[in-house]
Design a protein around this motif. Structure first.
Motif, PDB file in Angstrom:
ATOM      1  N   GLU A 247      26.773  26.815  17.470  1.00  0.00           N
ATOM      2  CA  GLU A 247      25.504  26.103  17.551  1.00  0.00           C
ATOM      3  C   GLU A 247      25.817  24.634  17.822  1.00  0.00           C
ATOM      4  O   GLU A 247      26.615  24.019  17.102  1.00  0.00           O
ATOM      5  CB  GLU A 247      24.735  26.258  16.250  1.00  0.00           C
ATOM      6  CG  GLU A 247      23.324  25.727  16.293  1.00  0.00           C
ATOM      7  CD  GLU A 247      22.596  26.001  14.991  1.00  0.00           C
ATOM      8  OE1 GLU A 247      23.087  25.553  13.934  1.00  0.00           O
ATOM      9  OE2 GLU A 247      21.555  26.676  15.020  1.00  0.00           O
TER      10      GLU A 247
ATOM     11  N   ASP B 196      20.044  33.061  19.823  1.00  0.00           N
ATOM     12  CA  ASP B 196      21.441  32.726  19.632  1.00  0.00           C
ATOM     13  C   ASP B 196      21.747  32.129  18.268  1.00  0.00           C
ATOM     14  O   ASP B 196      22.867  32.195  17.797  1.00  0.00           O
ATOM     15  CB  ASP B 196      21.894  31.737  20.707  1.00  0.00           C
ATOM     16  CG  ASP B 196      22.327  32.455  21.973  1.00  0.00           C
ATOM     17  OD1 ASP B 196      22.578  33.669  21.887  1.00  0.00           O
ATOM     18  OD2 ASP B 196      22.389  31.822  23.035  1.00  0.00           O
ATOM     19  N   ALA B 197      20.765  31.522  17.623  1.00  0.00           N
ATOM     20  CA  ALA B 197      21.048  30.855  16.353  1.00  0.00           C
ATOM     21  C   ALA B 197      21.080  31.829  15.182  1.00  0.00           C
ATOM     22  O   ALA B 197      21.570  31.501  14.120  1.00  0.00           O
ATOM     23  CB  ALA B 197      20.002  29.777  16.081  1.00  0.00           C
TER      24      ALA B 197
ATOM     25  N   ALA C   9      23.209  26.461  21.954  1.00  0.00           N
ATOM     26  CA  ALA C   9      24.417  27.190  21.567  1.00  0.00           C
ATOM     27  C   ALA C   9      25.306  27.430  22.771  1.00  0.00           C
ATOM     28  O   ALA C   9      24.846  27.488  23.914  1.00  0.00           O
ATOM     29  CB  ALA C   9      24.052  28.517  20.912  1.00  0.00           C
TER      30      ALA C   9
END
Length: 256
Positions: A28, A2-3, A89
């Motif tokens: 985030e 996700d980052a 996130a």
């Protein structure tokens, strides 16, 4: 996972470019594991993402999204997170028929167990599920929670243009004319915005000074920041008349 692709934010503001039909954003997040905080707040109101462990079971934090529609009140989506895990996130996904809220932690990605959705009621007209465009967002920064990165992955964005010549009343029952307008608008959007955009709907609004004024919804391809880039390009083309001229040119060519 996700980052990847997130951009750092400083100062703590971001822009959400959408007409409210559909979008996808990823934030985030750092959370202290206890307490309440605003994660994302619409500067003009009507859009908020919060986290809180108040009135929750021990070790549980509630992530809540509240978003105002254009005419049918607010939509609320809540998902419970394990506050003992390191929050990474939060993702918001809006489609024409649903709003989904999910999160990922150090222990795992945003799977079905970390996702909750609210769906458009069958009795609610599709227009009722369109959100008021959030616009500028304030990103949370406190001792409880910080939003350290934000990215918009996709979105439907507004487009408007005027075409001289046809009368709105004449177009209402003329399917071939509507088809020509729609096909010409799609081609014109590709001309001014490139291949990153595709038109999903177009509607005539009214006669204005000898022209028919149209509004359209345009969907961006899924790429970080592309929706805002396209919105800027389309808005400029609408202001200087390029978009309307390109539509008229193609309508004329179709009937030549």
């Amino acid at each position: 996972g996700d980052a990847i692709g997130l951009v750092s934010v400083s100062p703590a503001v971001a822009q959400l470019c959408t007409d409210g039909w559909a979008f996808e954003v990823l934030a985030e997040v750092e959370y202290a594991g206890r307490g309440s905080a605003d994660l994302i707040t619409g500067v003009s109101g009507g859009f908020s993402l919060t986290i809180s462990d108040e009135k929750q079971a021990p070790g549980v934090a509630l992530i809540e999204l509240r978003a105002e529609t254009l005419s049918f009140g607010s939509i609320v989506v809540q998902v419970s997170a394990n506050a003992t895990e390191e929050l990474r996130a939060v993702r918001v996904e809006k489609s024409p028929g649903s709003v989904c809220l999910s999160y990922s932690t150090a222990a795992g990605p945003a799977d079905d167990s970390r996702t909750q959705c609210t769906f458009r009621p069958a009795a609610l007209p599709s227009l009722g599920f369109q959100l008021a465009p959030p616009g500028v967002l304030q990103l949370g920064s406190s001792g409880v929670a910080n939003v350290t990165g934000f990215v918009q992955m996709a979105g439907t964005i507004p487009a408007s243009f005027a075409v001289k010549g046809p009368k709105f009343a004449e177009l209402w029952h003329n399917e071939s004319a509507w088809s020509a307008i729609g096909d010409s608008a799609r081609a014109a959007l590709h001309h001014v915005a490139g291949e990153g955009a595709s038109m999903v709907r177009v509607s005539g609004v009214a006669d204005v000074l000898g022209s028919v004024y149209f509004q359209a919804s345009v969907v961006s391809q899924e790429a970080p920041g592309l929706a805002c880039q396209l919105e800027a390009s389309i808005a400029k083309a609408a202001r200087d008349g390029t978009l309307g001229a390109q539509v008229a040119l193609r309508v004329g060519a179709a009937h030549a």
